[in-house]
Scaffold this motif. Structure first.
Motif, short mmCIF file in Angstrom:
data_model
loop_
_atom_site.label_atom_id
_atom_site.label_comp_id
_atom_site.label_asym_id
_atom_site.label_seq_id
_atom_site.Cartn_x
_atom_site.Cartn_y
_atom_site.Cartn_z
N ARG A 95 0.80 -1.22 0.00
CA ARG A 95 0.00 0.00 0.00
C ARG A 95 0.84 1.28 0.00
O ARG A 95 0.31 2.36 -0.28
N LEU A 96 2.12 1.18 0.35
CA LEU A 96 2.97 2.35 0.52
C LEU A 96 4.20 2.27 -0.37
O LEU A 96 4.58 1.18 -0.81
N VAL A 257 14.65 4.52 -1.25
CA VAL A 257 14.31 5.74 -1.99
C VAL A 257 14.68 5.59 -3.46
O VAL A 257 13.90 5.93 -4.36
N LEU A 258 15.90 5.06 -3.73
CA LEU A 258 16.33 4.86 -5.11
C LEU A 258 15.44 3.84 -5.82
O LEU A 258 15.12 3.99 -7.00
N ALA A 259 15.04 2.79 -5.08
CA ALA A 259 14.16 1.77 -5.68
C ALA A 259 12.81 2.37 -6.06
O ALA A 259 12.27 2.09 -7.14
N PHE A 264 9.53 2.14 -9.38
CA PHE A 264 8.10 2.43 -9.26
C PHE A 264 7.75 3.87 -9.61
O PHE A 264 6.57 4.24 -9.60
N GLY A 265 8.74 4.69 -9.91
CA GLY A 265 8.48 6.08 -10.29
C GLY A 265 7.88 6.92 -9.19
O GLY A 265 7.09 7.84 -9.46
N LEU A 266 8.26 6.65 -7.94
CA LEU A 266 7.70 7.36 -6.79
C LEU A 266 8.78 8.21 -6.13
O LEU A 266 9.77 7.69 -5.64
N ALA A 267 8.59 9.53 -6.12
CA ALA A 267 9.53 10.42 -5.45
C ALA A 267 9.20 10.50 -3.97
O ALA A 267 8.03 10.37 -3.58
N PRO A 268 10.21 10.68 -3.10
CA PRO A 268 9.91 10.79 -1.66
C PRO A 268 9.06 12.03 -1.37
O PRO A 268 9.29 13.10 -1.92
N SER A 269 8.08 11.87 -0.50
CA SER A 269 7.20 12.98 -0.15
C SER A 269 7.89 13.91 0.83
O SER A 269 8.89 13.56 1.48
N ALA A 270 7.34 15.12 0.96
CA ALA A 270 7.88 16.08 1.93
C ALA A 270 7.76 15.53 3.36
O ALA A 270 8.65 15.72 4.19
N GLY A 271 6.65 14.83 3.64
CA GLY A 271 6.48 14.23 4.96
C GLY A 271 7.54 13.20 5.26
O GLY A 271 8.06 13.11 6.38
N PHE A 272 7.91 12.40 4.26
CA PHE A 272 8.96 11.39 4.45
C PHE A 272 10.29 12.06 4.77
O PHE A 272 11.00 11.64 5.68
N LEU A 273 10.64 13.10 4.02
CA LEU A 273 11.92 13.78 4.24
C LEU A 273 11.99 14.43 5.61
O LEU A 273 13.06 14.47 6.24
#
Length: 299
Positions: A95-96, A257-259, A264-273
């Protein structure tokens, strides 16, 4: 301390390798999550993890001698909690983003510290209060923006499952702390993988998907990567102190993060950072409590 146990460079290298292997395992799990039922994924991940673990034990001449146990009930409790944690963790990964699911797994050391207070009668020190505060702040930073922005329901359930997986993992680790006085690391790892294999197999009546080709290869690789990662982590902790390895928890988050970006074409969110330094800082405080960092002598 002799050379067989004080080899920090080897320990750091193995810790970095274990992070890559764990990430590769989670990538495989996420890649098959839409096509393969959860229980079937757990079965393959656990069954094929037995191969590198048994091979490693045989290479060290510990198989089957090291499987002797005086605490079968302890193994059952530890393995049951670990199996439940694996189900919850894989459901969260589905899911994430892989990076967010991996970050939530870092809650386990803090949950373990709290569990030590509640279950083992340990003191709730200022150190643990600070670790808990940092982690709770990190979780809030990760979860609240998504919920406030009205993200899809899957994200909310993914966060809940990731936190549940961390709590269950902490319970398993507290149990490991109790049984490791009489049980070998090899037996603890083996019985855990065996029980999770059987738990995954028990879901067969619920319906498994027919898999072949690339999907089957990914399921097998998930198990091989997971088993190899466990071996690398075990050896890393043997060759280097926890205090030496703790900074490399940050490096281990680079691979998810690189994976996410590359696969999957998913950039890290601001919340994650924002959550990243808070969660890892709290996890580091919990892991290093009571340990003295040894600085190199000045010459």
């Amino acid at each position: 301390m002799d050379d067989s146990t004080d080899r920090p460079l080897a320990g750091i290298t193995l810790r970095l390798l274990s992070g890559i292997l764990f990430t590769a395992m989670l990538v495989c799990v996420k890649a098959v999550s839409t096509a393969v039922p959860l229980g079937q994924t757990v079965f393959f991940r656990s069954a094929f993890a037995l191969l590198p673990i048994v091979a490693f034990m045989a290479w060290r001449r510990e198989f089957p001698r090291a499987l002797a146990t005086r605490r079968p009930a302890g193994h059952l409790l530890r393995s049951g909690l670990g199996a439940a944690a694996m189900f919850a963790s894989f459901a969260a990964v589905a899911r994430l983003p892989v990076a967010e699911a991996t970050l939530l797994a870092q809650l386990a050391p803090v949950a373990m510290a709290v569990g030590g207070v509640l279950l083992l009668g340990e003191r709730f020190t200022l150190h643990r209060v600070a670790a808990l505060a940092l982690v709770l702040g990190g979780v809030a930073a990760l979860v609240v923006p998504d919920l406030g922005a009205g993200q899809q329901e899957g994200h909310a359930s993914g966060y809940a499952l990731g936190i549940l997986a961390a709590v269950l993992t902490a319970g398993a680790l507290v149990t490991v702390r109790r049984i490791s006085r009489t049980e070998t690391p090899a037996s603890i790892a083996f019985y855990f993988v065996l029980v999770t294999t059987l738990a995954g197999l028990a879901t067969l009546p619920l319906g498994w998907a027919a898999v072949s080709g690339p999907t089957l290869a990914l399921l097998i690789l998930a198990g091989l990567f997971g088993g190899a990662a466990h071996i690398c982590m075990t050896l890393a902790l043997r060759y280097a102190e926890v205090s030496r390895l703790a900074p490399f928890e940050y490096v281990a988050l680079i691979w998810p993060v690189l994976a996410d970006l590359a696969i999957f074409g998913l950039a890290p969110s601001a919340g994650f950072l924002l959550a990243l330094p808070l969660v890892l800082g709290g996890a580091g405080l919990a892991a290093l409590e009571g340990r003295r960092v040894r600085w190199p002598l000045r010459r």
